[in-house]
Design an enzyme around this catalytic site. Structure first.
Site, PDB file in Angstrom:
ATOM      1  N   ASP A 120      14.243  -1.666   0.180  1.00  0.00           N
ATOM      2  CA  ASP A 120      14.968  -2.026   1.386  1.00  0.00           C
ATOM      3  C   ASP A 120      15.820  -3.258   1.075  1.00  0.00           C
ATOM      4  O   ASP A 120      16.870  -3.144   0.459  1.00  0.00           O
ATOM      5  CB  ASP A 120      13.892  -2.283   2.467  1.00  0.00           C
ATOM      6  CG  ASP A 120      14.430  -2.398   3.861  1.00  0.00           C
ATOM      7  OD1 ASP A 120      14.976  -1.404   4.358  1.00  0.00           O
ATOM      8  OD2 ASP A 120      14.273  -3.472   4.472  1.00  0.00           O
TER       9      ASP A 120
ATOM     10  N   GLU B 237       7.815   2.394  -6.710  1.00  0.00           N
ATOM     11  CA  GLU B 237       8.016   2.010  -5.306  1.00  0.00           C
ATOM     12  C   GLU B 237       8.217   3.235  -4.443  1.00  0.00           C
ATOM     13  O   GLU B 237       8.831   4.205  -4.871  1.00  0.00           O
ATOM     14  CB  GLU B 237       9.274   1.133  -5.183  1.00  0.00           C
ATOM     15  CG  GLU B 237       9.092  -0.299  -5.643  1.00  0.00           C
ATOM     16  CD  GLU B 237       8.432  -1.183  -4.600  1.00  0.00           C
ATOM     17  OE1 GLU B 237       7.822  -0.657  -3.649  1.00  0.00           O
ATOM     18  OE2 GLU B 237       8.529  -2.407  -4.744  1.00  0.00           O
TER      19      GLU B 237
ATOM     20  N   LYS C 230       0.810  -1.196   0.000  1.00  0.00           N
ATOM     21  CA  LYS C 230       0.000   0.000   0.000  1.00  0.00           C
ATOM     22  C   LYS C 230       0.854   1.262   0.000  1.00  0.00           C
ATOM     23  O   LYS C 230       0.360   2.339  -0.308  1.00  0.00           O
ATOM     24  CB  LYS C 230      -0.868   0.016   1.274  1.00  0.00           C
ATOM     25  CG  LYS C 230      -1.746  -1.189   1.464  1.00  0.00           C
ATOM     26  CD  LYS C 230      -2.506  -1.036   2.811  1.00  0.00           C
ATOM     27  CE  LYS C 230      -2.354  -2.265   3.639  1.00  0.00           C
ATOM     28  NZ  LYS C 230      -2.954  -2.135   4.976  1.00  0.00           N
TER      29      LYS C 230
HETATM   30  P1  IMP Z   1      11.911  -5.009   0.608  1.00  0.00           P
HETATM   31  O1  IMP Z   1      12.726  -4.124  -0.291  1.00  0.00           O
HETATM   32  O2  IMP Z   1      11.488  -6.291  -0.027  1.00  0.00           O
HETATM   33  O3  IMP Z   1      12.607  -5.243   1.942  1.00  0.00           O
HETATM   34  O4  IMP Z   1      10.525  -4.331   0.960  1.00  0.00           O
HETATM   35  C1  IMP Z   1      10.381  -2.986   1.153  1.00  0.00           C
HETATM   36  C2  IMP Z   1       9.141  -2.830   1.995  1.00  0.00           C
HETATM   37  O5  IMP Z   1       9.514  -2.804   3.377  1.00  0.00           O
HETATM   38  C3  IMP Z   1       8.477  -1.490   1.724  1.00  0.00           C
HETATM   39  O6  IMP Z   1       7.472  -1.598   0.749  1.00  0.00           O
HETATM   40  C4  IMP Z   1       7.936  -1.125   3.100  1.00  0.00           C
HETATM   41  O7  IMP Z   1       6.647  -1.682   3.279  1.00  0.00           O
HETATM   42  C5  IMP Z   1       8.880  -1.768   4.076  1.00  0.00           C
HETATM   43  N1  IMP Z   1       9.897  -0.802   4.545  1.00  0.00           N
HETATM   44  C6  IMP Z   1      11.223  -0.827   4.309  1.00  0.00           C
HETATM   45  N2  IMP Z   1      11.858   0.184   4.900  1.00  0.00           N
HETATM   46  C7  IMP Z   1      10.907   0.898   5.550  1.00  0.00           C
HETATM   47  C8  IMP Z   1      10.938   2.093   6.366  1.00  0.00           C
HETATM   48  O8  IMP Z   1      11.964   2.742   6.596  1.00  0.00           O
HETATM   49  N3  IMP Z   1       9.734   2.510   6.843  1.00  0.00           N
HETATM   50  C9  IMP Z   1       8.555   1.848   6.605  1.00  0.00           C
HETATM   51  N4  IMP Z   1       8.487   0.742   5.855  1.00  0.00           N
HETATM   52  C10 IMP Z   1       9.652   0.264   5.329  1.00  0.00           C
END
Ligand code: IMP
Ligand code: MG
Length: 169
Positions: free
Chosen positions: A97, A93, A44
């Site tokens: 992360d 996006e 979301k």
């Molecule tokens: P990833 O790259 O697969 O780890 O997923 C990224 C997801 O992790 C994002 O869509 C967010 O929902 C969550 N996320 C990563 N870093 C943050 C942050 O600093 N604050 C809030 N949500 C985060």
């Protein structure tokens, strides 16, 4: 009792956000000049960025949403319904992360034979990367910090904040 507000440090203001989004839109307009694109928004967290970005784009575009959840493995809660075969796809996006979700989504979309798949992220956190994946457009790069606001949440709190904050704990 302490509240979330006590741990929030202002990081990116709404004025700065607007400038970044406008500059990203400019790059996209010039790179995709004369072409159509399909914006794919993973739910979301990306909805605010998507809404802002698409307002600044004048090239013809379609938009669709996908909802992924990671519970051990990544699962699709809601898939796209747009036919992306032969189309230019841009994944929108709010933050990258570990890169796990994005890698999964990219593979999944590539299987539908689009003309191209690129990625735009408002925030990149490369220090946290577990899988090598590079966004094509980056709004801003941050260190390993937890952020809330502008779509980013802490257990659903903060998504609607117009500014971005660092959450210290
Ligand atoms: P990833 O790259 O697969 O780890 O997923 C990224 C997801 O992790 C994002 O869509 C967010 O929902 C969550 N996320 C990563 N870093 C943050 C942050 O600093 N604050 C809030 N949500 C985060
Ligand atoms: Mg979240």
């Amino acid at each position: 009792m302490s509240r979330l507000k006590d741990y929030m440090v202002p990081f990116i203001t709404r004025q700065q956000i607007k400038k970044i989004v406008m500059s990203l839109a400019k790059q996209i307009e010039s790179d995709y000049e004369g072409q159509e694109i399909v914006l794919i928004c993973p739910l979301k967290g990306s909805v605010l960025f998507l809404a802002d970005l698409m307002r600044f784009l004048t090239i013809p575009l379609q938009v669709d949403f996908v909802h992924l959840v990671s519970k051990g493995s990544i699962q699709i809660l809601k898939d796209i319904t747009t036919n992306i075969e032969g189309k230019h796809v841009l994944i929108v996006e709010e933050i990258i992360d570990s890169g796990r979700k994005l890698t999964f989504l990219k593979k999944r979309l590539q299987a539908s034979n689009p003309k191209s798949v690129k990625v735009i992220t408002f925030i990149d956190k490369p220090a946290r990367r577990e899988i090598a994946v590079n966004p094509d457009y980056v709004g801003t790069v941050v260190e390993d910090r937890f952020l809330i606001g502008y779509g980013l949440d802490s257990e659903e709190v903060g998504r609607n904040y117009p500014d971005i904050y660092i959450l210290n704990n």
